[in-house]
Design an enzyme around this catalytic site. Sequence first.
Site, PDB file in Angstrom:
ATOM      1  N   LYS A  38       1.484  12.563  -4.715  1.00 37.11           N
ATOM      2  CA  LYS A  38       0.390  12.285  -3.791  1.00 37.11           C
ATOM      3  C   LYS A  38      -0.109  13.601  -3.220  1.00 37.11           C
ATOM      4  O   LYS A  38       0.689  14.456  -2.820  1.00 37.11           O
ATOM      5  CB  LYS A  38       0.835  11.362  -2.665  1.00 37.11           C
ATOM      6  CG  LYS A  38      -0.336  10.981  -1.752  1.00 37.11           C
ATOM      7  CD  LYS A  38       0.045  10.009  -0.659  1.00 37.11           C
ATOM      8  CE  LYS A  38      -1.206   9.640   0.148  1.00 37.11           C
ATOM      9  NZ  LYS A  38      -0.899   8.786   1.308  1.00 37.11           N
TER      10      LYS A  38
ATOM     11  N   ASN B 156      -7.099   6.786  -2.088  1.00 33.30           N
ATOM     12  CA  ASN B 156      -6.435   6.430  -0.843  1.00 33.30           C
ATOM     13  C   ASN B 156      -7.226   7.002   0.335  1.00 33.30           C
ATOM     14  O   ASN B 156      -7.844   8.053   0.222  1.00 33.30           O
ATOM     15  CB  ASN B 156      -4.998   6.986  -0.856  1.00 33.30           C
ATOM     16  CG  ASN B 156      -4.304   6.884   0.491  1.00 33.30           C
ATOM     17  OD1 ASN B 156      -3.958   7.896   1.084  1.00 33.30           O
ATOM     18  ND2 ASN B 156      -4.096   5.685   0.976  1.00 33.30           N
ATOM     19  N   GLY B 157      -7.174   6.300   1.451  1.00 37.03           N
ATOM     20  CA  GLY B 157      -7.773   6.809   2.677  1.00 37.03           C
ATOM     21  C   GLY B 157      -8.872   5.941   3.241  1.00 37.03           C
ATOM     22  O   GLY B 157      -9.869   5.680   2.562  1.00 37.03           O
ATOM     23  N   GLU B 158      -8.678   5.450   4.464  1.00 35.52           N
ATOM     24  CA  GLU B 158      -9.717   4.749   5.242  1.00 35.52           C
ATOM     25  C   GLU B 158     -10.184   3.452   4.563  1.00 35.52           C
ATOM     26  O   GLU B 158     -11.355   3.065   4.651  1.00 35.52           O
ATOM     27  CB  GLU B 158     -10.901   5.685   5.480  1.00 35.52           C
ATOM     28  CG  GLU B 158     -11.624   5.470   6.794  1.00 35.52           C
ATOM     29  CD  GLU B 158     -10.768   5.737   8.022  1.00 35.52           C
ATOM     30  OE1 GLU B 158     -11.092   5.170   9.084  1.00 35.52           O
ATOM     31  OE2 GLU B 158      -9.776   6.499   7.940  1.00 35.52           O
TER      32      GLU B 158
ATOM     33  N   HIS C 136      -5.450  11.270  -1.407  1.00 36.92           N
ATOM     34  CA  HIS C 136      -5.984  10.916  -0.093  1.00 36.92           C
ATOM     35  C   HIS C 136      -7.266  11.717   0.111  1.00 36.92           C
ATOM     36  O   HIS C 136      -7.240  12.954   0.047  1.00 36.92           O
ATOM     37  CB  HIS C 136      -4.974  11.239   1.009  1.00 36.92           C
ATOM     38  CG  HIS C 136      -5.428  10.817   2.368  1.00 36.92           C
ATOM     39  ND1 HIS C 136      -4.986   9.651   2.969  1.00 36.92           N
ATOM     40  CD2 HIS C 136      -6.295  11.382   3.225  1.00 36.92           C
ATOM     41  CE1 HIS C 136      -5.567   9.538   4.157  1.00 36.92           C
ATOM     42  NE2 HIS C 136      -6.370  10.585   4.339  1.00 36.92           N
TER      43      HIS C 136
ATOM     44  N   CYS D 265       1.247  15.059   3.237  1.00 36.79           N
ATOM     45  CA  CYS D 265       1.500  14.869   4.662  1.00 36.79           C
ATOM     46  C   CYS D 265       0.864  15.999   5.476  1.00 36.79           C
ATOM     47  O   CYS D 265       1.117  17.184   5.223  1.00 36.79           O
ATOM     48  CB  CYS D 265       2.999  14.829   4.935  1.00 36.79           C
ATOM     49  SG  CYS D 265       3.388  14.601   6.688  1.00 36.79           S
TER      50      CYS D 265
ATOM     51  N   GLY E 291      -2.681   2.147   3.065  1.00 34.42           N
ATOM     52  CA  GLY E 291      -1.696   2.589   4.042  1.00 34.42           C
ATOM     53  C   GLY E 291      -1.821   1.780   5.312  1.00 34.42           C
ATOM     54  O   GLY E 291      -1.442   0.609   5.374  1.00 34.42           O
ATOM     55  N   ARG E 292      -2.404   2.399   6.335  1.00 29.94           N
ATOM     56  CA  ARG E 292      -2.544   1.704   7.622  1.00 29.94           C
ATOM     57  C   ARG E 292      -3.371   0.426   7.500  1.00 29.94           C
ATOM     58  O   ARG E 292      -3.166  -0.525   8.256  1.00 29.94           O
ATOM     59  CB  ARG E 292      -3.200   2.649   8.632  1.00 29.94           C
ATOM     60  CG  ARG E 292      -2.347   3.856   9.018  1.00 29.94           C
ATOM     61  CD  ARG E 292      -3.151   4.858   9.830  1.00 29.94           C
ATOM     62  NE  ARG E 292      -4.294   5.359   9.074  1.00 29.94           N
ATOM     63  CZ  ARG E 292      -5.392   5.883   9.621  1.00 29.94           C
ATOM     64  NH1 ARG E 292      -5.479   5.959  10.944  1.00 29.94           N
ATOM     65  NH2 ARG E 292      -6.374   6.334   8.872  1.00 29.94           N
TER      66      ARG E 292
END
Length: 311
Positions: free
Chosen positions: A128, A188-190, A157, A87, A212-213
């Site tokens: 993570k 993870n990421g984008e 990430h 985070c 995620g998003r």
Amino acid sequence: MDATLREVLTRIGGVDRCVSEFIRVSDSLLPDRVFLRLVPELLQRGCTATGVPVRPQLLGSDPVCLAENAARLAALSPAGIDLNFGCPAKVVNRHGGGAALLAEPELLHRIVSAVRRAVPADLPVSAKMRLGLEDDHLAVDCARALVDGGAAELVVHARTKAQGYRPPAYWDRIRPLREAVRVPIVANGEIWTVADAVRCRAESGCEDLMLGRGAVADPGLPLALALHDADQPGASALDWAALQPLLRLFWQLVGERMEHRHRAGRLKQWLYLLRRRHPEAQDAYDRIRTVTDLTEIGRLMFESPAAPLAC
């Protein structure tokens, strides 16, 4: 994502596992009700209604306190326990949590070791992380520290704390970590599209991905990726019409689970993200953006001629 979104999105398909939003651990032993409020799936054998396992995630910096809370959480029979070292939020990092710990590989090792010892041997413990703070020079050291401490899987990430969520994600920087440790690494990421997922796999060397998003903005993305992997590619696994029953269910669950004052904002928040994939979400968002009356929001969303529902 929170329990309400997990309940809705795992009905679509393509998701193998969920991780909860982080549960902050500071200097106290949390009561069961805290774990159950954030991860109500613990009341149904640690899975969503459709049987997707949910791994609760703990965030903190004190090895002893994290271990004690992990032991209490383990008594509720979760599908595993995840530890958050990724985070980038200032309010979290200021208190030594999340990505701030990536400056101290030795502390990472102590935390994971303490948690691993505190829970049953057959309960998976994962972690993570990001690539680092300002740069990634400690990334391999951090990955090794986590794995040597007992983490059975890492989610990485592909950005540093300083890079936050700004594009791009540096998927190729995950590959050295994958080569340095002998446990599965999840990239993870984008990842917003199937094409992104394909490139991420190629650049990172990872087969498994964490969305995620991207999965919130395009709820059909996990299923679209699963269809792609099964040699059944398609432009979209879920169009706007097919999303309508899920939006209805989401609104119903928000009404049942959330305080009155938060309900309207929760729907608006999801619609705002859905605009990235579904142009129709912009129209829906514009209709309710300034409305606060919940009955009126329901009417505008689900009874308006401008918002046809799928049969």
